[in-house]
Design an enzyme around this catalytic site. Structure first.
Site, PDB file in Angstrom:
ATOM      1  N   ARG A 184      14.185  -2.513   8.563  1.00 25.53           N
ATOM      2  CA  ARG A 184      13.270  -1.792   9.450  1.00 25.53           C
ATOM      3  C   ARG A 184      13.155  -2.531  10.772  1.00 25.53           C
ATOM      4  O   ARG A 184      12.997  -3.742  10.807  1.00 25.53           O
ATOM      5  CB  ARG A 184      11.882  -1.686   8.786  1.00 25.53           C
ATOM      6  CG  ARG A 184      11.683  -0.363   8.089  1.00 25.53           C
ATOM      7  CD  ARG A 184      10.389  -0.320   7.343  1.00 25.53           C
ATOM      8  NE  ARG A 184       9.222  -0.476   8.215  1.00 25.53           N
ATOM      9  CZ  ARG A 184       7.991  -0.175   7.820  1.00 25.53           C
ATOM     10  NH1 ARG A 184       7.780   0.298   6.611  1.00 25.53           N
ATOM     11  NH2 ARG A 184       6.972  -0.356   8.624  1.00 25.53           N
ATOM     12  N   LYS A 217       0.818  -1.221   0.000  1.00 22.39           N
ATOM     13  CA  LYS A 217       0.000   0.000   0.000  1.00 22.39           C
ATOM     14  C   LYS A 217       0.850   1.268   0.000  1.00 22.39           C
ATOM     15  O   LYS A 217       0.451   2.269  -0.576  1.00 22.39           O
ATOM     16  CB  LYS A 217      -1.025   0.002   1.131  1.00 22.39           C
ATOM     17  CG  LYS A 217      -0.449   0.176   2.505  1.00 22.39           C
ATOM     18  CD  LYS A 217      -1.530   0.066   3.564  1.00 22.39           C
ATOM     19  CE  LYS A 217      -0.902  -0.122   4.937  1.00 22.39           C
ATOM     20  NZ  LYS A 217      -0.047   0.978   5.408  1.00 22.39           N
ATOM     21  N   ARG A 228      -6.836   3.811  11.241  1.00 21.55           N
ATOM     22  CA  ARG A 228      -6.412   2.423  11.436  1.00 21.55           C
ATOM     23  C   ARG A 228      -7.322   1.701  12.420  1.00 21.55           C
ATOM     24  O   ARG A 228      -7.145   0.524  12.680  1.00 21.55           O
ATOM     25  CB  ARG A 228      -5.007   2.450  12.000  1.00 21.55           C
ATOM     26  CG  ARG A 228      -4.068   1.411  11.416  1.00 21.55           C
ATOM     27  CD  ARG A 228      -2.699   1.768  11.926  1.00 21.55           C
ATOM     28  NE  ARG A 228      -1.644   0.886  11.554  1.00 21.55           N
ATOM     29  CZ  ARG A 228      -0.731   1.173  10.643  1.00 21.55           C
ATOM     30  NH1 ARG A 228      -0.816   2.266   9.927  1.00 21.55           N
ATOM     31  NH2 ARG A 228       0.269   0.338  10.453  1.00 21.55           N
ATOM     32  N   ARG A 242       1.786  -6.860  14.261  1.00 21.04           N
ATOM     33  CA  ARG A 242       1.181  -5.845  13.395  1.00 21.04           C
ATOM     34  C   ARG A 242       0.050  -6.441  12.553  1.00 21.04           C
ATOM     35  O   ARG A 242      -0.985  -5.805  12.347  1.00 21.04           O
ATOM     36  CB  ARG A 242       2.253  -5.206  12.506  1.00 21.04           C
ATOM     37  CG  ARG A 242       3.222  -4.351  13.336  1.00 21.04           C
ATOM     38  CD  ARG A 242       4.484  -4.039  12.589  1.00 21.04           C
ATOM     39  NE  ARG A 242       4.254  -3.150  11.478  1.00 21.04           N
ATOM     40  CZ  ARG A 242       4.924  -3.204  10.322  1.00 21.04           C
ATOM     41  NH1 ARG A 242       5.835  -4.134  10.131  1.00 21.04           N
ATOM     42  NH2 ARG A 242       4.671  -2.347   9.374  1.00 21.04           N
ATOM     43  N   ARG A 298      11.412  -7.375   2.894  1.00 21.22           N
ATOM     44  CA  ARG A 298      11.666  -5.973   3.189  1.00 21.22           C
ATOM     45  C   ARG A 298      12.572  -5.841   4.414  1.00 21.22           C
ATOM     46  O   ARG A 298      13.424  -4.952   4.482  1.00 21.22           O
ATOM     47  CB  ARG A 298      10.336  -5.253   3.444  1.00 21.22           C
ATOM     48  CG  ARG A 298      10.479  -3.760   3.587  1.00 21.22           C
ATOM     49  CD  ARG A 298       9.138  -3.070   3.581  1.00 21.22           C
ATOM     50  NE  ARG A 298       8.437  -3.197   4.836  1.00 21.22           N
ATOM     51  CZ  ARG A 298       7.196  -2.762   5.049  1.00 21.22           C
ATOM     52  NH1 ARG A 298       6.516  -2.207   4.065  1.00 21.22           N
ATOM     53  NH2 ARG A 298       6.617  -2.886   6.213  1.00 21.22           N
TER      54      ARG A 298
END
Ligand code: AMP
Length: 207
Positions: free
Chosen positions: A144, A24, A99, A155, A138
């Protein structure tokens, strides 16, 4: 300055929703560019604040690292501030906000006060296994801190528990387009653009 309801039927006020790893963020930037509006990602705002060591960054650092949600009050204040900037006056694409249902109410209240509303919500549909595979990749590529296996699971669980229900609210309003999130970047962008154009949204003419 007095705030008046905008009269511009051409404004595109968009939200992109999808689980972590659905792409996204990437698609949000591409779609925003296509429609000539700013892409506003709360995750990016928070990560930027952490990197810059601002007071906001210090407040949210540990929360982001754990994959938990920053408080609704703080997040909504950050978004209101951003949406009040001149470049968002004629449209915007939100990524990562709202969210949860409390944030939906807060955004509604803010937009209502300006005589505005969301025009379309893009739901990027990606199977769970694929999201997890992309997030792991990723993690290796970008390093990250919130892409570790444990934090990813947290998450995704928060997404399913708190974020998915916001789609029902927007579905009731008839503004959700479900887009298949599998395929090449260009294919997915084209699908989203086609769905938005079918809603009557037009892209600015190429310069
Ligand atoms: P994202 O890049 O959208 O996955 O966001 C990264 C992290 O920023 C999240 O895991 C949360 O800690 C925080 N965050 C981003 N958007 C929100 C939001 N709307 N409400 C609360 N926390 C958020």
């Amino acid at each position: 300055m007095t705030l008046r309801p905008t009269q511009d039927g051409a404004a595109s006020r968009l939200l992109i929703v999808g689980p972590q790893g659905s792409g996204k963020g990437t698609q949000g930037i591409r779609i925003a560019e296509a429609f000539g509006i700013p892409a506003i990602s709360t995750g990016d705002v928070f990560r930027g604040a952490v990197a810059a060591g601002t007071e906001l960054g210090l407040q949210v650092q540990a929360i982001i690292a754990a994959g938990d949600l920053v408080s609704d009050e703080l997040t909504s204040a950050v978004v209101r501030d951003r949406l009040a900037q001149p470049d968002a006056a004629h449209g915007f694409l939100l990524d990562g906000y709202p969210r949860n249902l409390a944030q939906v109410r807060s955004l509604d209240e803010f937009l209502d006060g300006r005589g505005q509303e969301l025009d379309a919500v893009i739901e990027l549909d990606v199977p769970r296994d694929e999201s997890i595979a992309r997030l792991s990749l990723r993690a290796t590529e970008q390093g990250r801190t919130d892409d570790t296996e444990e934090v990813i699971a947290n998450r995704l669980a928060i997404y399913e528990r708190e974020t998915s229900p916001i789609l029902d609210v927007y579905r009731d309003r008839g503004i959700v387009d479900v887009i298949d999130g599998l395929g090449s970047l260009d294919e997915i962008t084209d699908r989203v653009i086609a769905a938005l154009e079918a809603r009557g949204m037009s892209r600015p003419a190429a310069a």
